[in-house]
Scaffold this motif. Structure first.
Motif, PDB file in Angstrom:
ATOM      1  N   LYS A   1       3.778  11.184  65.429  1.00 52.88           N
ATOM      2  CA  LYS A   1       4.192  10.240  66.471  1.00 52.88           C
ATOM      3  C   LYS A   1       3.096  10.083  67.526  1.00 52.88           C
ATOM      4  O   LYS A   1       2.767   8.966  67.935  1.00 52.88           O
ATOM      5  N   GLU A   2       2.525  11.211  67.968  1.00 45.79           N
ATOM      6  CA  GLU A   2       1.500  11.161  69.007  1.00 45.79           C
ATOM      7  C   GLU A   2       0.267  10.380  68.552  1.00 45.79           C
ATOM      8  O   GLU A   2      -0.296   9.598  69.320  1.00 45.79           O
ATOM      9  N   GLU A   3      -0.174  10.624  67.316  1.00 44.69           N
ATOM     10  CA  GLU A   3      -1.444  10.057  66.875  1.00 44.69           C
ATOM     11  C   GLU A   3      -1.328   8.678  66.234  1.00 44.69           C
ATOM     12  O   GLU A   3      -2.309   7.935  66.204  1.00 44.69           O
ATOM     13  N   THR A   4      -0.149   8.336  65.713  1.00 42.09           N
ATOM     14  CA  THR A   4      -0.017   7.052  65.010  1.00 42.09           C
ATOM     15  C   THR A   4       1.107   6.170  65.534  1.00 42.09           C
ATOM     16  O   THR A   4       1.172   4.994  65.172  1.00 42.09           O
ATOM     17  N   GLY A   5       2.032   6.715  66.316  1.00 43.96           N
ATOM     18  CA  GLY A   5       3.193   5.954  66.768  1.00 43.96           C
ATOM     19  C   GLY A   5       4.276   5.820  65.718  1.00 43.96           C
ATOM     20  O   GLY A   5       5.321   5.220  65.957  1.00 43.96           O
ATOM     21  N   LEU A   6       4.054   6.381  64.522  1.00 45.11           N
ATOM     22  CA  LEU A   6       5.011   6.254  63.417  1.00 45.11           C
ATOM     23  C   LEU A   6       6.029   7.390  63.434  1.00 45.11           C
ATOM     24  O   LEU A   6       5.764   8.472  63.951  1.00 45.11           O
ATOM     25  N   GLU A   7       7.187   7.129  62.835  1.00 45.16           N
ATOM     26  CA  GLU A   7       8.269   8.114  62.757  1.00 45.16           C
ATOM     27  C   GLU A   7       8.364   8.662  61.333  1.00 45.16           C
ATOM     28  O   GLU A   7       8.306   7.889  60.363  1.00 45.16           O
ATOM     29  N   MET A   8       8.539   9.964  61.223  1.00 38.74           N
ATOM     30  CA  MET A   8       8.771  10.571  59.914  1.00 38.74           C
ATOM     31  C   MET A   8      10.245  10.381  59.553  1.00 38.74           C
ATOM     32  O   MET A   8      11.124  10.713  60.343  1.00 38.74           O
ATOM     33  N   VAL A   9      10.498   9.803  58.369  1.00 38.54           N
ATOM     34  CA  VAL A   9      11.882   9.579  57.956  1.00 38.54           C
ATOM     35  C   VAL A   9      12.270  10.418  56.737  1.00 38.54           C
ATOM     36  O   VAL A   9      13.453  10.578  56.455  1.00 38.54           O
ATOM     37  N   ARG A  10      11.284  10.950  56.030  1.00 39.63           N
ATOM     38  CA  ARG A  10      11.604  11.741  54.853  1.00 39.63           C
ATOM     39  C   ARG A  10      10.434  12.660  54.533  1.00 39.63           C
ATOM     40  O   ARG A  10       9.278  12.266  54.576  1.00 39.63           O
TER      41      ARG A  10
ATOM     42  N   GLY B   1     -15.563  30.260  54.697  1.00 42.54           N
ATOM     43  CA  GLY B   1     -16.862  30.843  54.987  1.00 42.54           C
ATOM     44  C   GLY B   1     -17.096  31.058  56.470  1.00 42.54           C
ATOM     45  O   GLY B   1     -17.912  31.885  56.862  1.00 42.54           O
ATOM     46  N   ILE B   2     -16.350  30.337  57.308  1.00 43.55           N
ATOM     47  CA  ILE B   2     -16.592  30.399  58.751  1.00 43.55           C
ATOM     48  C   ILE B   2     -15.334  30.653  59.579  1.00 43.55           C
ATOM     49  O   ILE B   2     -15.414  31.118  60.701  1.00 43.55           O
ATOM     50  N   THR B   3     -14.148  30.348  59.016  1.00 49.50           N
ATOM     51  CA  THR B   3     -12.933  30.471  59.812  1.00 49.50           C
ATOM     52  C   THR B   3     -11.737  30.881  58.956  1.00 49.50           C
ATOM     53  O   THR B   3     -11.702  30.609  57.753  1.00 49.50           O
ATOM     54  N   ASP B   4     -10.765  31.518  59.623  1.00 50.56           N
ATOM     55  CA  ASP B   4      -9.508  31.824  58.947  1.00 50.56           C
ATOM     56  C   ASP B   4      -8.426  30.808  59.314  1.00 50.56           C
ATOM     57  O   ASP B   4      -7.245  31.036  59.061  1.00 50.56           O
ATOM     58  N   GLU B   5      -8.841  29.668  59.903  1.00 49.75           N
ATOM     59  CA  GLU B   5      -7.858  28.636  60.230  1.00 49.75           C
ATOM     60  C   GLU B   5      -7.121  28.222  58.962  1.00 49.75           C
ATOM     61  O   GLU B   5      -7.734  27.902  57.944  1.00 49.75           O
ATOM     62  N   ALA B   6      -5.805  28.239  59.035  1.00 49.42           N
ATOM     63  CA  ALA B   6      -4.962  27.892  57.893  1.00 49.42           C
ATOM     64  C   ALA B   6      -4.100  26.689  58.267  1.00 49.42           C
ATOM     65  O   ALA B   6      -3.636  26.571  59.401  1.00 49.42           O
ATOM     66  N   ILE B   7      -3.908  25.812  57.281  1.00 51.76           N
ATOM     67  CA  ILE B   7      -3.117  24.610  57.520  1.00 51.76           C
ATOM     68  C   ILE B   7      -2.080  24.461  56.403  1.00 51.76           C
ATOM     69  O   ILE B   7      -2.191  25.080  55.345  1.00 51.76           O
ATOM     70  N   SER B   8      -1.088  23.639  56.667  1.00 50.20           N
ATOM     71  CA  SER B   8      -0.144  23.221  55.633  1.00 50.20           C
ATOM     72  C   SER B   8      -0.109  21.700  55.660  1.00 50.20           C
ATOM     73  O   SER B   8       0.012  21.094  56.724  1.00 50.20           O
ATOM     74  N   MET B   9      -0.242  21.097  54.490  1.00 52.73           N
ATOM     75  CA  MET B   9      -0.224  19.639  54.385  1.00 52.73           C
ATOM     76  C   MET B   9       1.202  19.165  54.167  1.00 52.73           C
ATOM     77  O   MET B   9       1.893  19.666  53.279  1.00 52.73           O
ATOM     78  N   VAL B  10       1.630  18.212  54.976  1.00 52.58           N
ATOM     79  CA  VAL B  10       2.978  17.663  54.912  1.00 52.58           C
ATOM     80  C   VAL B  10       2.893  16.229  54.395  1.00 52.58           C
ATOM     81  O   VAL B  10       2.263  15.377  55.019  1.00 52.58           O
ATOM     82  N   PHE B  11       3.511  15.978  53.241  1.00 54.92           N
ATOM     83  CA  PHE B  11       3.549  14.649  52.637  1.00 54.92           C
ATOM     84  C   PHE B  11       4.888  14.028  53.016  1.00 54.92           C
ATOM     85  O   PHE B  11       5.940  14.602  52.709  1.00 54.92           O
ATOM     86  N   SER B  12       4.848  12.864  53.667  1.00 54.66           N
ATOM     87  CA  SER B  12       6.094  12.311  54.189  1.00 54.66           C
ATOM     88  C   SER B  12       6.126  10.798  54.113  1.00 54.66           C
ATOM     89  O   SER B  12       5.093  10.132  54.050  1.00 54.66           O
ATOM     90  N   GLU B  13       7.349  10.283  54.128  1.00 56.42           N
ATOM     91  CA  GLU B  13       7.577   8.848  54.259  1.00 56.42           C
ATOM     92  C   GLU B  13       7.741   8.552  55.737  1.00 56.42           C
ATOM     93  O   GLU B  13       8.399   9.304  56.470  1.00 56.42           O
ATOM     94  N   VAL B  14       7.123   7.441  56.185  1.00 54.56           N
ATOM     95  CA  VAL B  14       7.159   7.105  57.603  1.00 54.56           C
ATOM     96  C   VAL B  14       7.606   5.662  57.777  1.00 54.56           C
ATOM     97  O   VAL B  14       7.601   4.864  56.831  1.00 54.56           O
ATOM     98  N   THR B  15       7.971   5.339  59.012  1.00 50.71           N
ATOM     99  CA  THR B  15       8.367   3.979  59.350  1.00 50.71           C
ATOM    100  C   THR B  15       7.828   3.638  60.734  1.00 50.71           C
ATOM    101  O   THR B  15       7.427   4.528  61.486  1.00 50.71           O
TER     102      THR B  15
END
Length: 199
Positions: free
Chosen positions: A103-112, A125-139
């Motif tokens: 919402k903050e970066e695109t103005g879109l709403e996650m619906v599913r 090699g440089i960081t232990d930063e870990a992420i999770s990718m969220v695949f969603s439908e938006v409107t």
């Protein structure tokens, strides 16, 4: 190989630089410099399952297009094609963080929620930063007006043909995950999102 301990070198607001002492295969002691978002690096705590941030891969089904952003990124000194992303606040769950950043970066709403990845590492090699990718439908309609002052973002909706063209355009800087997802989307279209079981 064995991790022995870590020492903080420099602490900043969002990251810290650590020197990690480890033993190699011949029993020699070495040090490795790394960056972490944690108070203690994950190689010490063993907390590999906790994501620090989320990357949202939005599909606008009404428009039948994937949503990408073009954002100015300081480390590359220019604009990079990627997806909305952000840190997960303390006590915040993954999906709530993803919906908020979307919402903050695109103005879109996650619906599913289609699915999300396990915790994966950005650049071990440089960081232990870990992420999770969220695949969603938006409107909704794209709008980056709520992005912060340090977030120079434009929002783009692309069909699979346009995504394929972008991949072969000279001079484009891509986030690694964005390139992989756009390549899969250009080949598979909507089925890239809908062929998986829903989470």
């Amino acid at each position: 190989m064995k991790i022995l301990d870590s020492t903080i070198v420099t602490k900043r607001k969002f990251v810290s630089l650590f020197s990690v002492k480890y033993r190699d295969l011949k029993n020699n002691i070495h040090e490795w410099d790394m960056v972490s978002r944690c108070e203690t690096p994950k190689c010490i705590t063993g907390d590999m399952a906790r994501a620090d941030a989320t990357i949202i891969v939005p599909y606008h089904r009404e428009q039948q297009k994937i949503v990408v952003i073009k954002e100015f990124r300081i480390p590359v000194g220019g604009y990079m094609v990627g997806f909305p992303a952000g840190l997960i606040d303390p006590g915040e769950d993954l999906v709530t963080a993803a919906a908020r950043e979307l919402k903050e970066e695109t103005g879109l709403e996650m619906v599913r929620l289609y699915r999300h990845s396990p915790t994966v590492f950005s650049s071990a090699g440089i960081t232990d930063e870990a992420i999770s990718m969220v695949f969603s439908e938006v409107t909704g309609l794209p709008d980056s007006a709520n992005a912060g002052d340090s977030e120079d973002i434009s929002v783009h909706l692309m069909d699979r043909r346009r995504a394929g063209e972008l991949l072969t355009t000279d001079g484009i800087v891509f986030g690694a995950r964005a390139w992989l997802v756009l390549d899969a989307y250009a080949r598979m279209g909507e089925s890239y999102f809908t062929s998986f079981n829903e989470s």
